[in-house]
Design a protein around this motif. Structure first.
Motif, PDB file in Angstrom:
ATOM      1  N   ILE A   1      -2.728  10.325  -0.937  1.00 34.49           N
ATOM      2  CA  ILE A   1      -1.624   9.459  -1.355  1.00 34.49           C
ATOM      3  C   ILE A   1      -0.492   9.524  -0.333  1.00 34.49           C
ATOM      4  CG2 ILE A   1       0.155   9.134  -3.115  1.00 34.49           C
ATOM      5  CD1 ILE A   1      -2.551   8.203  -4.031  1.00 34.49           C
ATOM      6  N   LEU A   2      -0.151  10.727   0.123  1.00 38.44           N
ATOM      7  CA  LEU A   2       0.905  10.888   1.117  1.00 38.44           C
ATOM      8  C   LEU A   2       0.537  10.186   2.418  1.00 38.44           C
ATOM      9  CD1 LEU A   2       3.568  12.184   2.037  1.00 38.44           C
ATOM     10  CD2 LEU A   2       2.210  14.160   2.751  1.00 38.44           C
ATOM     11  N   MET A   3      -0.705  10.354   2.854  1.00 36.96           N
ATOM     12  CA  MET A   3      -1.139   9.713   4.102  1.00 36.96           C
ATOM     13  C   MET A   3      -1.154   8.188   3.966  1.00 36.96           C
ATOM     14  SD  MET A   3      -1.277  11.927   6.321  1.00 36.96           S
ATOM     15  CE  MET A   3      -1.872  10.879   7.603  1.00 36.96           C
ATOM     16  N   MET A   4      -1.504   7.688   2.798  1.00 38.04           N
ATOM     17  CA  MET A   4      -1.478   6.238   2.592  1.00 38.04           C
ATOM     18  C   MET A   4      -0.056   5.704   2.693  1.00 38.04           C
ATOM     19  SD  MET A   4      -4.219   5.431  -0.378  1.00 38.04           S
ATOM     20  CE  MET A   4      -3.806   3.712  -0.390  1.00 38.04           C
ATOM     21  N   ARG A   5       0.907   6.466   2.178  1.00 32.34           N
ATOM     22  CA  ARG A   5       2.300   6.040   2.272  1.00 32.34           C
ATOM     23  C   ARG A   5       2.782   6.035   3.713  1.00 32.34           C
ATOM     24  NH1 ARG A   5       5.395   6.296  -2.804  1.00 32.34           N
ATOM     25  NH2 ARG A   5       3.929   6.911  -4.401  1.00 32.34           N
ATOM     26  N   VAL A   6       2.446   7.095   4.459  1.00 34.16           N
ATOM     27  CA  VAL A   6       2.875   7.190   5.856  1.00 34.16           C
ATOM     28  C   VAL A   6       2.234   6.087   6.691  1.00 34.16           C
ATOM     29  CG1 VAL A   6       2.737   8.632   7.924  1.00 34.16           C
ATOM     30  CG2 VAL A   6       3.387   9.650   5.743  1.00 34.16           C
ATOM     31  N   VAL A   7       0.940   5.905   6.542  1.00 31.59           N
ATOM     32  CA  VAL A   7       0.234   4.881   7.318  1.00 31.59           C
ATOM     33  C   VAL A   7       0.726   3.486   6.937  1.00 31.59           C
ATOM     34  CG1 VAL A   7      -2.029   3.835   7.702  1.00 31.59           C
ATOM     35  CG2 VAL A   7      -1.765   6.299   7.780  1.00 31.59           C
ATOM     36  N   GLY A   8       1.019   3.253   5.672  1.00 31.60           N
ATOM     37  CA  GLY A   8       1.536   1.957   5.256  1.00 31.60           C
ATOM     38  C   GLY A   8       2.866   1.627   5.905  1.00 31.60           C
ATOM     39  N   VAL A   9       3.750   2.608   5.987  1.00 26.90           N
ATOM     40  CA  VAL A   9       5.051   2.379   6.628  1.00 26.90           C
ATOM     41  C   VAL A   9       4.877   2.158   8.127  1.00 26.90           C
ATOM     42  CG1 VAL A   9       7.254   3.480   7.176  1.00 26.90           C
ATOM     43  CG2 VAL A   9       6.350   3.586   4.854  1.00 26.90           C
TER      44      VAL A   9
ATOM     45  N   VAL B   1       2.185   0.983   9.748  1.00 27.92           N
ATOM     46  CA  VAL B   1       1.551  -0.333   9.979  1.00 27.92           C
ATOM     47  C   VAL B   1       2.555  -1.458   9.730  1.00 27.92           C
ATOM     48  CG1 VAL B   1      -0.214  -1.912   9.098  1.00 27.92           C
ATOM     49  CG2 VAL B   1      -0.784   0.451   9.586  1.00 27.92           C
ATOM     50  N   ALA B   2       3.381  -1.325   8.715  1.00 26.53           N
ATOM     51  CA  ALA B   2       4.394  -2.353   8.462  1.00 26.53           C
ATOM     52  C   ALA B   2       5.390  -2.414   9.614  1.00 26.53           C
ATOM     53  CB  ALA B   2       5.113  -2.071   7.149  1.00 26.53           C
ATOM     54  N   GLY B   3       5.776  -1.266  10.142  1.00 30.27           N
ATOM     55  CA  GLY B   3       6.682  -1.253  11.288  1.00 30.27           C
ATOM     56  C   GLY B   3       6.066  -1.906  12.506  1.00 30.27           C
ATOM     57  N   LEU B   4       4.804  -1.615  12.772  1.00 22.20           N
ATOM     58  CA  LEU B   4       4.123  -2.247  13.906  1.00 22.20           C
ATOM     59  C   LEU B   4       3.999  -3.755  13.720  1.00 22.20           C
ATOM     60  CD1 LEU B   4       1.318   0.334  14.690  1.00 22.20           C
ATOM     61  CD2 LEU B   4       3.260  -0.275  16.122  1.00 22.20           C
ATOM     62  N   ALA B   5       3.716  -4.188  12.508  1.00 17.71           N
ATOM     63  CA  ALA B   5       3.595  -5.627  12.256  1.00 17.71           C
ATOM     64  C   ALA B   5       4.927  -6.335  12.453  1.00 17.71           C
ATOM     65  CB  ALA B   5       3.063  -5.868  10.849  1.00 17.71           C
TER      66      ALA B   5
ATOM     67  N   MET C   1       0.831  -1.198   0.000  1.00 20.41           N
ATOM     68  CA  MET C   1       0.000   0.000   0.000  1.00 20.41           C
ATOM     69  C   MET C   1       0.868   1.250   0.000  1.00 20.41           C
ATOM     70  SD  MET C   1      -2.932   1.154   2.708  1.00 20.41           S
ATOM     71  CE  MET C   1      -1.800   1.519   4.017  1.00 20.41           C
ATOM     72  N   ALA C   2       1.990   1.215   0.711  1.00 19.97           N
ATOM     73  CA  ALA C   2       2.872   2.375   0.752  1.00 19.97           C
ATOM     74  C   ALA C   2       3.631   2.551  -0.567  1.00 19.97           C
ATOM     75  CB  ALA C   2       3.863   2.237   1.900  1.00 19.97           C
TER      76      ALA C   2
END
Length: 79
Positions: free
Chosen positions: A53-61, A63-67, A24-25
């Protein structure tokens, strides 16, 4: 000590979440563009705004870090 299927579950789920979040990011426009078709047969596309688009990139990174942190923590807590 947990059985092997439980350990596999706690390893695979965070990896799948991290992979989806990084996808997604990396490709936010491809994952959020829609093709529309009007009654007369013409087609068009709907694109999200640059802020989304910017917020999707930030949230994707994030969420991936939390996972990935969950993956690390599950192997530290559950031997």
């Amino acid at each position: 000590m947990f059985l092997a299927p439980f350990r596999l579950f706690f390893a695979v789920v965070p990896l799948l979440v991290a992979g989806g979040a990084l996808a997604m990011a990396a490709f936010p426009r491809r994952m959020t563009s829609w093709q529309t078709r009007s009654p007369d047969g013409s087609t068009g596309t709907i694109e999200p705004s640059d802020t989304r688009i910017l917020m999707m990139r930030v949230v994707g990174v994030v969420v991936a870090g939390l996972a990935l942190f969950m993956l690390y923590a599950s192997f530290r807590i559950l031997p």
